[in-house]
Design a protein around this motif. Structure first.
Motif, PDB file in Angstrom:
ATOM      1  N   ALA A 335      35.533 115.437  68.171  1.00  0.00           N
ATOM      2  CA  ALA A 335      35.766 115.093  69.577  1.00  0.00           C
ATOM      3  C   ALA A 335      35.699 113.590  69.819  1.00  0.00           C
ATOM      4  O   ALA A 335      36.501 113.036  70.585  1.00  0.00           O
ATOM      5  N   GLU A 336      34.778 112.909  69.162  1.00  0.00           N
ATOM      6  CA  GLU A 336      34.644 111.471  69.382  1.00  0.00           C
ATOM      7  C   GLU A 336      35.851 110.717  68.833  1.00  0.00           C
ATOM      8  O   GLU A 336      36.313 109.738  69.427  1.00  0.00           O
ATOM      9  N   GLU A 337      36.381 111.181  67.708  1.00  0.00           N
ATOM     10  CA  GLU A 337      37.577 110.540  67.154  1.00  0.00           C
ATOM     11  C   GLU A 337      38.768 110.723  68.084  1.00  0.00           C
ATOM     12  O   GLU A 337      39.560 109.792  68.293  1.00  0.00           O
ATOM     13  N   LEU A 338      38.912 111.914  68.657  1.00  0.00           N
ATOM     14  CA  LEU A 338      39.999 112.145  69.610  1.00  0.00           C
ATOM     15  C   LEU A 338      39.847 111.261  70.834  1.00  0.00           C
ATOM     16  O   LEU A 338      40.817 110.688  71.340  1.00  0.00           O
ATOM     17  N   GLN A 339      38.623 111.145  71.322  1.00  0.00           N
ATOM     18  CA  GLN A 339      38.394 110.320  72.508  1.00  0.00           C
ATOM     19  C   GLN A 339      38.704 108.855  72.243  1.00  0.00           C
ATOM     20  O   GLN A 339      39.067 108.115  73.151  1.00  0.00           O
ATOM     21  N   SER A 340      38.593 108.427  70.981  1.00  0.00           N
ATOM     22  CA  SER A 340      38.883 107.028  70.677  1.00  0.00           C
ATOM     23  C   SER A 340      40.353 106.705  70.906  1.00  0.00           C
ATOM     24  O   SER A 340      40.702 105.550  71.196  1.00  0.00           O
TER      25      SER A 340
END
Length: 413
Positions: A335-340
């Motif tokens: 999820a954090e990679e997508l949000q980046s």
């Protein structure tokens, strides 16, 4: 209808390369510029332009090859949209938010739904309004009755379908959310955008009304568009074995919008160059503005910001592809990679805004300040785009931090 019935036809352009598709989009630039006033007045691009896009294959960029599409990658798609938006940002927005969801039909829906929804020549155009603004009620025959009004359905004027967020109603109670795929003959297009919009008047961001249209069970996907996990078990990956169709809508939706605004930035830079070459400085010894160091500096600053924004766009489109490939190894999406992707493209959009504002402010009242001028249009377009809920970078910056620190997400923060 079966998948075999929708096998690729000769119009699928089997030998077409991604760079050739992008060049086709680039070749429309002067036509789109000449049509800008009429596009704003109409609220979308013309039927003639629609046919040009259709014949060029632009609508089929992300549609699966199995059903007649081109199945090009997301980077090709965003490059194509930049070229269209450079000719007319409103047209670029309409095309991007209609043709872009070839990715969603190819990933979120199963083989049966894809074979029924995608046209014989591989065309699928649909606005996607993921907020549940209506209902899908389960019928005794297993179908769903869709009802509601969805606003800001960008890309709807030439759509074949609409993908709509719904509240699922079963046995007289709400059982969750879903995404309903509604064919064009099941909804009514409202002419409620062009007359009230400050900018992006040609984006076809109309409301649509659905009054009880019945769709088969396979046309409804359970879940919220931003919460569907993607990965190995995505219906589209199971059918096509292409990681692009295991993708997550988070990230991609921002790439759609950012590509339009990068094109808008280049459109403003092109117009500013015309002004610098044609207009002269004030004073006793006027010279063409491009000989003046102040105007050189303004152009140089804006050019650097726009090119930097494009670099972010392209890098994030490639990163989205990397994350999709990673997801189908069994790792799923982080999820954090997508949000980046969201946070990076937000800053790209801010660079575009800073560039266009500088070009508008220094272009002079006779250019930027005059109704009907192209520079004013681009300023209005970027200003309106920045009101989009998906571009409220302060709110999303909070979400990125909450994601990183393992806290409960609150998009309202």
């Amino acid at each position: 209808m079966t998948a075999i019935a929708n096998a690729p036809s000769e119009q699928s352009d089997p030998g077409l390369r991604p760079d050739e598709l992008i060049e086709r989009a680039r070749s429309f630039r002067e036509h789109l510029r000449a049509e800008q006033d009429a596009t704003d007045d109409r609220g979308t691009y013309s039927p003639e332009t629609h046919e040009m896009f259709r014949e060029a294959g632009l609508y089929r960029t992300l549609v699966p090859r199995r059903f007649g599409g081109l199945e090009f990658d997301v980077t090709t798609f965003v490059k194509m949209i930049v070229e269209i938006a450079r000719g007319c940002p409103g047209s670029g927005w309409c095309l991007s938010l209609g043709a872009g969801h070839g990715l969603q039909i190819g990933s979120l829906y199963g083989e049966k739904a894809q074979s029924q929804a995608i046209g014989e020549n591989g065309e699928f155009v649909a606005p996607m309004r993921g907020i549940p603004m209506g209902t899908a009620t389960r019928q005794d025959d297993g179908r769903w009755a869709i009802a509601g009004t969805w606003d800001y359905c960008s890309g709807s004027p030439y759509a074949t379908h609409a993908i709509l967020g719904v509240r699922l109603m079963e046995d007289d109670q709400m059982t969750g959310q879903g995404l309903a795929l509604v064919p064009r003959n099941g909804w009514i297009l409202q002419d409620d955008w062009r007359h009230r919009a400050f900018g992006m008047r040609g984006s076809g961001s109309n409301s649509i009304i659905v009054d009880g249209a019945a769709v088969p069970d396979e046309f409804v996907v359970r879940g919220n568009v931003l919460q569907l996990e993607g990965g190995l078990e995505t219906p589209g990956y199971e059918v096509h074995k292409n990681a692009m169709y295991a993708g997550h809508s988070t990230g991609f939706l921002q790439l759609e919008i950012t590509s339009v605004l990068v094109g808008c930035g280049y459109a403003a830079l092109d117009e500013y160059e015309r002004i610098l070459r044609e207009k002269r400085t004030l004073g006793p010894n006027p010279v063409p503005r491009f000989h003046n160091k102040d105007f050189q500096r303004y152009w140089g600053l804006a050019s650097g910001k726009i090119h930097a924004a494009e670099d972010v766009l392209l890098q994030m489109s490639e990163y989205f592809a990397e994350l999709s490939e990673k997801a189908v190894t069994g790792a799923g999406f982080d999820a954090e990679e997508l949000q980046s992707i969201n946070s990076s493209t937000h800053h790209a959009v801010n660079l575009i805004w800073e560039a266009v504002e500088l070009l508008f402010r220094t272009s002079g009242t006779s250019e930027g300040g005059s109704n009907g001028s192209k520079m004013q249009r681009y300023y209005r377009d970027i200003s309106t785009a920045r009101t989009n809920i998906g571009l409220q970078y302060e709110a999303y910056a909070t979400v990125v931090a909450q994601q990183h620190f393992g806290l409960q997400l609150d998009i309202r923060a």
